[in-house]
Design a protein around this motif. Structure first.
Motif, PDB file in Angstrom:
ATOM      1  N   UNK A   1       0.844  -1.202   0.000  1.00  0.00           N
ATOM      2  CA  UNK A   1       0.000   0.000   0.000  1.00  0.00           C
ATOM      3  C   UNK A   1       0.878   1.250   0.000  1.00  0.00           C
ATOM      4  N   UNK A   2       1.923   1.241   0.816  1.00  0.00           N
ATOM      5  CA  UNK A   2       2.844   2.385   0.856  1.00  0.00           C
ATOM      6  C   UNK A   2       3.581   2.547  -0.468  1.00  0.00           C
ATOM      7  N   UNK A   3       3.920   1.409  -1.091  1.00  0.00           N
ATOM      8  CA  UNK A   3       4.719   1.463  -2.319  1.00  0.00           C
ATOM      9  C   UNK A   3       3.921   1.913  -3.533  1.00  0.00           C
ATOM     10  N   UNK A   4       2.656   1.503  -3.620  1.00  0.00           N
ATOM     11  CA  UNK A   4       1.889   1.858  -4.822  1.00  0.00           C
ATOM     12  C   UNK A   4       1.240   3.240  -4.715  1.00  0.00           C
ATOM     13  N   UNK A   5       1.161   3.808  -3.512  1.00  0.00           N
ATOM     14  CA  UNK A   5       0.549   5.132  -3.359  1.00  0.00           C
ATOM     15  C   UNK A   5       1.235   6.189  -4.229  1.00  0.00           C
ATOM     16  N   UNK A   6       2.565   6.298  -4.203  1.00  0.00           N
ATOM     17  CA  UNK A   6       3.219   7.283  -5.091  1.00  0.00           C
ATOM     18  C   UNK A   6       3.009   6.976  -6.570  1.00  0.00           C
ATOM     19  N   UNK A   7       2.929   5.693  -6.892  1.00  0.00           N
ATOM     20  CA  UNK A   7       2.703   5.307  -8.288  1.00  0.00           C
ATOM     21  C   UNK A   7       1.334   5.768  -8.776  1.00  0.00           C
TER      22      UNK A   7
END
Length: 330
Positions: free
Chosen positions: A58-64
């Motif tokens: 969840x943390x990783x795809x948020x910026x994406x």
């Protein structure tokens, strides 16, 4: 041109126009997606492997995606409660499910009726991680190999115990798989969670259990448990000296815990493609790979079709185990 051919061409033009309009709408929707935070339903309580892996991604795809991804824990009924809530959500890409072995492969074999169809209610986006289990025994048990475990179980039929995080959990079914393959009889002791299994295993109240590699590592280092074998087909780089069950006399023996992202059926193709791209890009980040490696998991890079095929195959496999072992859930 006769009337029938004119009608056929007219219908063909209408069909083509509709197809192009649908494609244009999907592309437009994807271009604007997401315009608000995305909710990721986790069908188990906070703190467990399902929750921890979900929060990493969840943390990783948020910026994406350019939007916050909110983890929403909806535990209950072996993960089927949260699965049902995700299946009933609007098919717009703003409510997703962090699905895994339990919700997408095991639950259909355990429950007579489910609030969702693992294959029909969801569209796969991408499987994220998979990880093996470790067959571990309490350090007082006089065994050091799989052959030793099987020999002791045959010498003491129905007396050795193996623990699990509950009836139908992946570590329960893996124990049943070993029983069937080895032709042994052991007592299953269900607990409410992995922590209790580890407590009784290290406290000499339980003989053995299959434990997720990430949960096992600290206990392997302090000598509280004795690892016997690992449930993947290949040895794991975190424990390279630990043999697999497959090489210990049971060819093809494999049991992996895995998690991935699915969306309610009907989400536009453009949105699914956007999610898949963001997800697969995030999974390549060194920080993400390092975080999941610490938990004993390995990254998985799959297309939606590959994810769907893998989940279906896992479903067939565990259904056979459940049927053969006559496991039922109230």
């Amino acid at each position: 041109m006769n009337a029938s051919r004119q009608a056929w061409h007219r219908h063909a033009r209408i069909l083509l126009a509709c197809t192009l309009s649908a494609a244009a709408l999907s592309a437009a929707w994807a271009a604007d997606y997401p315009s608000r935070p995305v909710t990721l339903i986790v069908p188990f309580a906070a703190g467990g492997p399902t929750d921890v892996t979900a929060r990493i991604f969840a943390r990783a795809i948020a910026p994406e995606l350019g939007q916050t991804v909110v983890v929403d824990n909806r535990p209950g009924a072996g993960g089927t409660l949260g699965g049902g809530q995700a299946a009933r959500a609007a098919a717009d890409g703003y409510t997703l499910l962090w699905g895994g072995t339990s919700t997408l492969a095991v639950a259909p074999a355990l429950y007579a009726s489910l609030p969702y169809d693992p294959l029909g209610s969801f569209q796969p986006v991408s499987r994220a991680v998979r990880g093996p289990l470790v067959l571990a025994v309490n350090s007082k048990l006089p065994v050091r190999t799989v052959a030793d475990v099987v020999a002791l179980a045959k010498a003491r039929p129905g007396r050795l115990s193996f623990g699990s995080a509950g009836v139908g959990s992946i570590i329960h079914l893996t124990g049943e798989l070993l029983k069937a393959r080895a032709g042994i009889d052991m007592i299953h002791v269900p607990y409410k969670g992995n922590a209790q299994v580890l407590t009784d295993l290290t406290g000499d109240h339980l003989d053995m259990a299959f434990i997720a590699l990430g949960h096992m590592l600290p206990h392997m280092q302090d000598g509280g448990l004795r690892p016997i074998a690992i449930s993947s087909l290949e040895r794991n780089p975190l424990v390279p000296d630990l043999p697999t069950l497959a090489e210990s006399g049971y060819p093809g023996f494999e049991s992996l815990e895995w998690f991935g992202l699915v969306a309610p059926k009907g989400v536009p193709a453009g949105v699914l493609a956007r999610l898949n791209s963001a997800f697969r890009h995030a999974s390549q980040q060194p920080s993400v790979r390092a975080d999941i490696a610490k938990l004993g998991y390995m990254p998985v890079d799959e297309t939606p079709d590959q994810f769907a095929a893998a989940a279906a195959a896992e479903g067939r496999k565990w259904k056979q185990v459940v049927t053969d072992a006559k496991i039922s859930v109230e």
